[in-house]
Write a protein that holds these residues in place. Structure first.
Motif, PDB file in Angstrom:
ATOM      1  N   ASN A 290       0.856  -1.186   0.000  1.00 54.85           N
ATOM      2  CA  ASN A 290       0.000   0.000   0.000  1.00 54.85           C
ATOM      3  C   ASN A 290       0.894   1.239   0.000  1.00 54.85           C
ATOM      4  O   ASN A 290       1.537   1.566   0.996  1.00 54.85           O
ATOM      5  N   VAL A 291       0.928   1.903  -1.145  1.00 51.85           N
ATOM      6  CA  VAL A 291       1.775   3.083  -1.318  1.00 51.85           C
ATOM      7  C   VAL A 291       0.898   4.325  -1.259  1.00 51.85           C
ATOM      8  O   VAL A 291      -0.319   4.260  -1.482  1.00 51.85           O
ATOM      9  N   PRO A 292       1.475   5.479  -0.919  1.00 57.19           N
ATOM     10  CA  PRO A 292       0.676   6.712  -0.874  1.00 57.19           C
ATOM     11  C   PRO A 292       0.014   7.005  -2.225  1.00 57.19           C
ATOM     12  O   PRO A 292       0.554   6.714  -3.285  1.00 57.19           O
ATOM     13  N   LEU A 293      -1.169   7.587  -2.141  1.00 59.99           N
ATOM     14  CA  LEU A 293      -1.924   7.870  -3.362  1.00 59.99           C
ATOM     15  C   LEU A 293      -1.224   8.900  -4.248  1.00 59.99           C
ATOM     16  O   LEU A 293      -1.320   8.852  -5.482  1.00 59.99           O
ATOM     17  N   GLY A 294      -0.476   9.789  -3.632  1.00 62.72           N
ATOM     18  CA  GLY A 294       0.207  10.813  -4.411  1.00 62.72           C
ATOM     19  C   GLY A 294       1.589  10.433  -4.886  1.00 62.72           C
ATOM     20  O   GLY A 294       2.328  11.295  -5.380  1.00 62.72           O
ATOM     21  N   MET A 295       1.989   9.153  -4.761  1.00 65.74           N
ATOM     22  CA  MET A 295       3.319   8.739  -5.208  1.00 65.74           C
ATOM     23  C   MET A 295       3.401   8.824  -6.729  1.00 65.74           C
ATOM     24  O   MET A 295       2.449   8.470  -7.446  1.00 65.74           O
ATOM     25  N   SER A 296       4.552   9.246  -7.199  1.00 62.30           N
ATOM     26  CA  SER A 296       4.743   9.414  -8.640  1.00 62.30           C
ATOM     27  C   SER A 296       4.764   8.062  -9.345  1.00 62.30           C
ATOM     28  O   SER A 296       5.000   7.009  -8.729  1.00 62.30           O
ATOM     29  N   ALA A 297       4.569   8.115 -10.647  1.00 63.31           N
ATOM     30  CA  ALA A 297       4.555   6.886 -11.452  1.00 63.31           C
ATOM     31  C   ALA A 297       5.933   6.251 -11.502  1.00 63.31           C
ATOM     32  O   ALA A 297       6.064   5.007 -11.493  1.00 63.31           O
ATOM     33  N   ASP A 298       6.996   7.061 -11.555  1.00 62.39           N
ATOM     34  CA  ASP A 298       8.354   6.513 -11.602  1.00 62.39           C
ATOM     35  C   ASP A 298       8.688   5.764 -10.308  1.00 62.39           C
ATOM     36  O   ASP A 298       9.285   4.683 -10.341  1.00 62.39           O
ATOM     37  N   ALA A 299       8.294   6.353  -9.179  1.00 59.42           N
ATOM     38  CA  ALA A 299       8.557   5.683  -7.895  1.00 59.42           C
ATOM     39  C   ALA A 299       7.763   4.384  -7.777  1.00 59.42           C
ATOM     40  O   ALA A 299       8.271   3.375  -7.268  1.00 59.42           O
ATOM     41  N   THR A 300       6.551   4.400  -8.292  1.00 64.55           N
ATOM     42  CA  THR A 300       5.739   3.180  -8.251  1.00 64.55           C
ATOM     43  C   THR A 300       6.357   2.079  -9.105  1.00 64.55           C
ATOM     44  O   THR A 300       6.370   0.907  -8.719  1.00 64.55           O
TER      45      THR A 300
END
Length: 413
Positions: A290-300
């Motif tokens: 579960n990652v933060p909703l505002g995490m960038s696409a590159d970090a994901t």
């Protein structure tokens, strides 16, 4: 002269005795006692004094008429029984000591069982009585349960003012309590939404990782394995112990390919240590983070590539160690690949640790640290070729596999 005893002796002649025996043979006999047969003083009939004559015989004459004769020598008297007069009462005296019969009081055999049963029955009765009493005397704690009771009291009261007022007060208290509970629950939900950021699930794929373990021995007891492990450590060799099916296996190295494992096994056999190659693997799996909703696409995307990056890094480090045992050195091209993949895996691992809990973070961080130590050791071997660095790198690889396996188990449940 001494006083005469206070009892009478009646002498029954033989003729009277025979007649009474013939007439009443069935009459009960009175108690018989034997007389003392010692000589007694007998006063002859003719020496008895005449009462009222006013003359007394001298003491010498009275003494002369007394003759000591044995009582049994009298031919005209047959003494068989005497009648005694008992002055004692027929009822026993309360102060008389009772005769001991030899029997003592013995309690019943089951007296303790009877006492336990009786005590248990009394305790159960008291407990049931207390429960029933509390049931009928306890007041309802809920205001809604008090309303019927108050209504009944209001019916019995002609005026009914007190009951109506209390009902109104209870209704107000109930409404206020419900409002307070609703407000508190809403506040808790709001705080939860504020404190807990919104998240989104991210799937991380963990590929299967082949393992070729260098096994130094299998022991039935842990003490035996620990003893052999101490011997290997004194020689500077890497060791790792695992329990499998009740046995304790001792491993001296690990590789990602069979060729690298054979190179490592030849190094042990050159030191006259018999080893075996055991093939295993880390199973493939999928982990949801579960990652933060505002995490960038590159970090994901970096988080999604964690599993594959760790597998690639393990493979290139294993190959570099095998090259060091076979050729005694590591090429600069191979070392550059090791450093590049290590930087990529380290970056992705740090991204993942930001969204893990404490236990999950501990295992993954331990695996990343062991791999970092192995890469640093290979850099030292490249600058100064010495097998001691290779043995150290192998031990770091064994610890990396152990920590990574634990993290994978915690994540998959």
């Amino acid at each position: 002269m001494k006083n005469i005893p206070a009892y009478k002796i009646r002498i029954r002649p033989e003729t009277e005795q025979s007649q009474s025996g013939a007439r009443a043979p069935a009459a009960p006999h009175k108690p018989k006692i034997k007389l003392n047969q010692s000589p007694v003083a007998v006063i002859r009939p003719e020496s008895e004094p005449v009462i009222g004559s006013g003359t007394e015989e001298p003491e010498s004459r009275f003494t002369e008429n007394i003759t000591l004769l044995p009582m049994m020598e009298r031919p005209d008297i047959n003494i068989e029984e005497i009648e005694t007069i008992d002055f004692r009462s027929s009822r026993p005296s309360p102060f008389m000591k009772k005769k001991w019969t030899g029997h003592t009081f013995k309690p019943p055999k089951n007296i303790f069982r009877f006492a336990a049963v009786a005590g248990g029955a009394v305790a159960v009765g008291l407990l049931l009585g207390y429960v029933v009493l509390q049931t009928f005397t306890m007041e309802p704690s809920n205001p809604e349960e008090k309303v019927p009771v108050i209504l009944e009291q209001a019916k019995q009261n002609p005026q009914g003012k007190a009951g109506v007022q209390e009902i109104g007060q209870l209704a107000q208290d109930k409404t206020a309590g419900q409002a307070a509970n609703a407000a508190s629950s809403e506040q808790a939900k709001a705080n939860e939404l504020v404190d807990k950021p919104k998240t989104k699930p991210v799937m991380v794929t963990l590929p299967a990782v082949p393992l070729y373990l260098i096994q130094g021995g299998v022991f039935s007891t842990k003490a035996g394995a620990e003893q052999e492990r101490t011997v290997f450590q004194q020689k500077g060799w890497p060791t790792h112990m695992e329990e499998e099916a009740g046995k304790h296996a001792l491993f001296l190295g690990v590789s990602a390919s069979r060729d690298d494992a054979l190179s490592l096994a030849e190094a042990y056999r050159a030191s006259k240590q018999e080893v075996y190659i055991k093939e295993k693997s880390l199973p493939a799996g999928t982990v949801t983070l579960n990652v933060p909703l505002g995490m960038s696409a590159d970090a994901t995307e970096e988080i999604k590539r964690l599993g594959q990056a760790q597998a690639n890094l393990f493979q290139i480090v294993s190959q570099s160690i095998g090259d060091g045992f076979k050729g005694g050195k590591i090429s600069q091209d191979t070392l550059d690949k090791v450093l590049a993949r290590h930087q990529e895996a380290l970056k992705q691992g740090r991204r993942v640790t930001e969204v893990l809990d404490e236990q999950q973070k501990t295992f993954l961080q331990s695996a990343l640290n062991e791999m970092t130590t192995a890469v640093t050791t290979l850099q030292q071997f490249a600058g100064q070729p010495n097998r001691t660095y290779l043995w150290q790198a192998e031990e770091n690889m064994l610890r990396f596999i152990s920590s990574y396996k634990k993290w994978q188990q915690v994540m998959t449940g």
